[in-house]
Design an enzyme around this catalytic site. Structure first.
Site, mmCIF file in Angstrom:
data_model
loop_
_atom_site.group_PDB
_atom_site.id
_atom_site.type_symbol
_atom_site.label_atom_id
_atom_site.label_comp_id
_atom_site.label_asym_id
_atom_site.label_seq_id
_atom_site.Cartn_x
_atom_site.Cartn_y
_atom_site.Cartn_z
ATOM 1 N N LYS A 34 0.846 -1.214 0.000
ATOM 2 C CA LYS A 34 0.000 0.000 0.000
ATOM 3 C C LYS A 34 0.876 1.256 0.000
ATOM 4 C CE LYS A 34 0.019 -0.528 4.974
ATOM 5 N NZ LYS A 34 -0.721 -0.952 6.153
ATOM 6 N N ARG A 132 -10.473 -1.071 15.272
ATOM 7 C CA ARG A 132 -10.364 -0.302 14.024
ATOM 8 C C ARG A 132 -11.176 -1.084 13.006
ATOM 9 N NH1 ARG A 132 -4.583 0.963 11.146
ATOM 10 N NH2 ARG A 132 -4.929 -1.193 10.514
ATOM 11 N N HIS A 164 -5.726 -7.962 12.920
ATOM 12 C CA HIS A 164 -4.547 -7.076 12.912
ATOM 13 C C HIS A 164 -4.229 -6.653 14.344
ATOM 14 C CE1 HIS A 164 -1.699 -4.499 10.812
ATOM 15 N NE2 HIS A 164 -2.157 -3.413 11.396
ATOM 16 N N CYS A 312 10.906 24.992 4.126
ATOM 17 C CA CYS A 312 9.887 25.653 3.311
ATOM 18 C C CYS A 312 9.189 24.619 2.426
ATOM 19 C CB CYS A 312 10.530 26.726 2.447
ATOM 20 S SG CYS A 312 11.608 27.841 3.373
ATOM 21 N N MET A 313 8.295 25.080 1.569
ATOM 22 C CA MET A 313 7.531 24.134 0.741
ATOM 23 C C MET A 313 8.434 23.338 -0.199
ATOM 24 S SD MET A 313 4.332 24.849 -1.813
ATOM 25 C CE MET A 313 3.365 25.686 -0.563
ATOM 26 N N ASP A 314 9.452 24.010 -0.754
ATOM 27 C CA ASP A 314 10.257 23.388 -1.808
ATOM 28 C C ASP A 314 11.742 23.358 -1.489
ATOM 29 O OD1 ASP A 314 7.830 23.680 -3.502
ATOM 30 O OD2 ASP A 314 8.380 25.795 -3.366
HETATM 31 C C1 LIG Z 1 0.165 -1.936 6.675
HETATM 32 C C2 LIG Z 1 -0.347 -3.250 7.070
HETATM 33 C C3 LIG Z 1 0.514 -4.319 7.321
HETATM 34 C C4 LIG Z 1 2.011 -4.163 7.378
HETATM 35 O O1 LIG Z 1 2.336 -3.472 8.558
HETATM 36 P P1 LIG Z 1 3.865 -3.209 8.973
HETATM 37 O O2 LIG Z 1 3.778 -2.723 10.367
HETATM 38 O O3 LIG Z 1 4.358 -2.138 8.062
HETATM 39 O O4 LIG Z 1 4.570 -4.476 8.804
HETATM 40 C C5 LIG Z 1 -0.034 -5.549 7.570
HETATM 41 N N1 LIG Z 1 -1.373 -5.720 7.590
HETATM 42 C C6 LIG Z 1 -2.231 -4.705 7.391
HETATM 43 C C7 LIG Z 1 -3.681 -4.953 7.440
HETATM 44 C C8 LIG Z 1 -1.752 -3.437 7.137
HETATM 45 O O5 LIG Z 1 -2.610 -2.434 6.941
#
Ligand SMILES: *Cc1c(COP(=O)(O)O)cnc(C)c1O
Length: 371
Positions: A34, A132, A164, A312-314
């Site tokens: 991601k 979550r 998670h 700064c921004m850049d």
């Molecule tokens: C981002 C994510 C991971 C990986 O997490 P790390 O702490 O970067 O290893 C695993 N599972 C889910 C659902 C995540 O969102």
């Protein structure tokens, strides 16, 4: 020659993945790619993970998974954040596995599968204590029942059960054992409800859990940050991981200024003697947090220099005293530390954040260059 670039060492990613896999023998590996593979570039990052032996890829959003498919990547992909109006039809057509935590989403996925004319592969998510994503334990049986009835009609196939951790990066935190117990209970409920079979993948471990919690590996692990060489538990060291990203910029302007010169917005840095300043062409729009003002360090001319004044921004400034500095000289903001440059971990520590935030914020103006 670009003003700044993020150099990504793809062989480091492959090596890190091999190391992570050695910590989870017998488990499949799904790398979380991601957020543009944590800022390293989605497609090259994903390809390096697959070359390093990843079995699967994971993304937050469906559109990230669709980008992977459009690039020709055929490995199994799971997407786990599914807000209303996601392109579910396309996801099912492109064989993207989807996470569901509510009966309503199971129905929506089943609807998309009906239109696509093929069963959708679904991972059911249970909230084991993070509060979550995931179905609360009280709602877990209803989720399982709905998924089973959709499976019976042929629109979905339950292929995963997952959760998670909230505190895997805090070894010994009491919530870890509680979450594992809750996960085992949720798996037992699934079994009793009739969601069972050797094809069902159970998974909960992120990078921190892979490296510190052998009992959390189940059938698959989901490394993210560690794949890119950054420690998920910095207090325990680097685990032998190698940072994959080196962020460099080229000095755009050099000048001598007298003592008592206020530098950058707000004059938050004032020279204490005649000195040489260098302009580094990266700013908060490129992910150099404004909070790094007078705080973070870079490597320039073989020595560490603290950022001088407001980011700064850049752009931002450095003060090199009487050392030589020329326009075009390379400045290293962070890397693997082997040349004396700071690491992303040092940046995170000096800014009170985690390395995930340092690398994912490097902006789109900074080209990624691959080695
Ligand atoms: C981002 C994510 C991971 C990986 O997490 P790390 O702490 O970067 O290893 C695993 N599972 C889910 C659902 C995540 O969102």
């Amino acid at each position: 020659m670009t003003p700044a670039e993020a150099r990504v060492n793809l062989s480091a990613i492959r090596d890190n993945l091999a190391l992570l896999r050695s910590h989870a023998p017998g488990a499949e590996t799904m790398v979380a790619v991601k957020a543009d593979a944590y800022g390293h570039g989605l497609i090259p990052g994903a390809r390096a993970c697959l070359a390093g032996g990843a079995d699967r890829l994971g993304t937050a959003y469906v559109r990230e998974a669709l980008e992977l498919r459009a690039a020709g990547i055929t490995a199994p992909i799971l997407s786990w954040i599914i807000p209303p109006n996601e392109p579910l039809d396309e996801a099912v057509q492109q064989d993207i596995e989807l996470s569901a935590a509510s009966p309503g989403l199971v129905d929506a996925i089943a609807g998309a599968a009906g239109r696509a004319g093929r069963a959708a592969r679904v991972h059911l998510k249970v909230d084991t204590g993070m509060s979550r994503g995931g179905a609360a334990l009280a709602e877990w049986p209803a989720l399982l029942e709905r998924a089973l009835s959709r499976q019976a009609e042929g629109t979905i196939e339950i292929v995963g059960l997952w959760s998670h951790f909230a505190c895997a990066d805090m070894p010994g935190d009491p919530s870890i054992a509680l979450q594992l117990a809750a996960f085992d209970e949720a798996l037992a409920v699934a079994d009793k409800t009739g969601v069972r079979g050797s094809h069902i993948i159970r998974h909960i471990a992120n990078s921190a859990a892979i490296l510190t919690l052998p009992q959390a590996r189940y059938d698959m692990v989901r490394p993210g940050i560690a794949t890119f060489g950054l420690s998920p538990v910095p207090e325990l060291g680097d685990f032998g991981l190698r940072p994959a990203m080196t962020l460099v910029a080229r000095i755009a302007l050099v000048k001598r200024v007298p003592a008592d010169s206020g530098v950058s917005y707000g004059h938050l840095y004032v020279t204490d003697r005649e000195t040489t300043l260098g302009l580094v062409p990266l700013g908060y729009a490129d992910g150099i947090l404004r909070h790094a003002t007078n705080r973070a360090e870079v490597l320039a001319g073989g020595r560490r220099r603290r950022i001088a004044g407001r980011v700064c921004m850049d752009q931002f400034m450095i003060d090199v005293g009487d050392d030589p500095l020329a326009e075009g000289d390379e400045v290293v903001l962070f890397g693997d530390g082997s040349q004396g440059e700071p690491t992303a971990q040092e940046w995170a520590d000096s800014l009170g954040t985690i390395t995930h935030e340092i690398v994912t914020r490097i902006g789109s103006r900074v080209p990624r260059v691959y080695r």
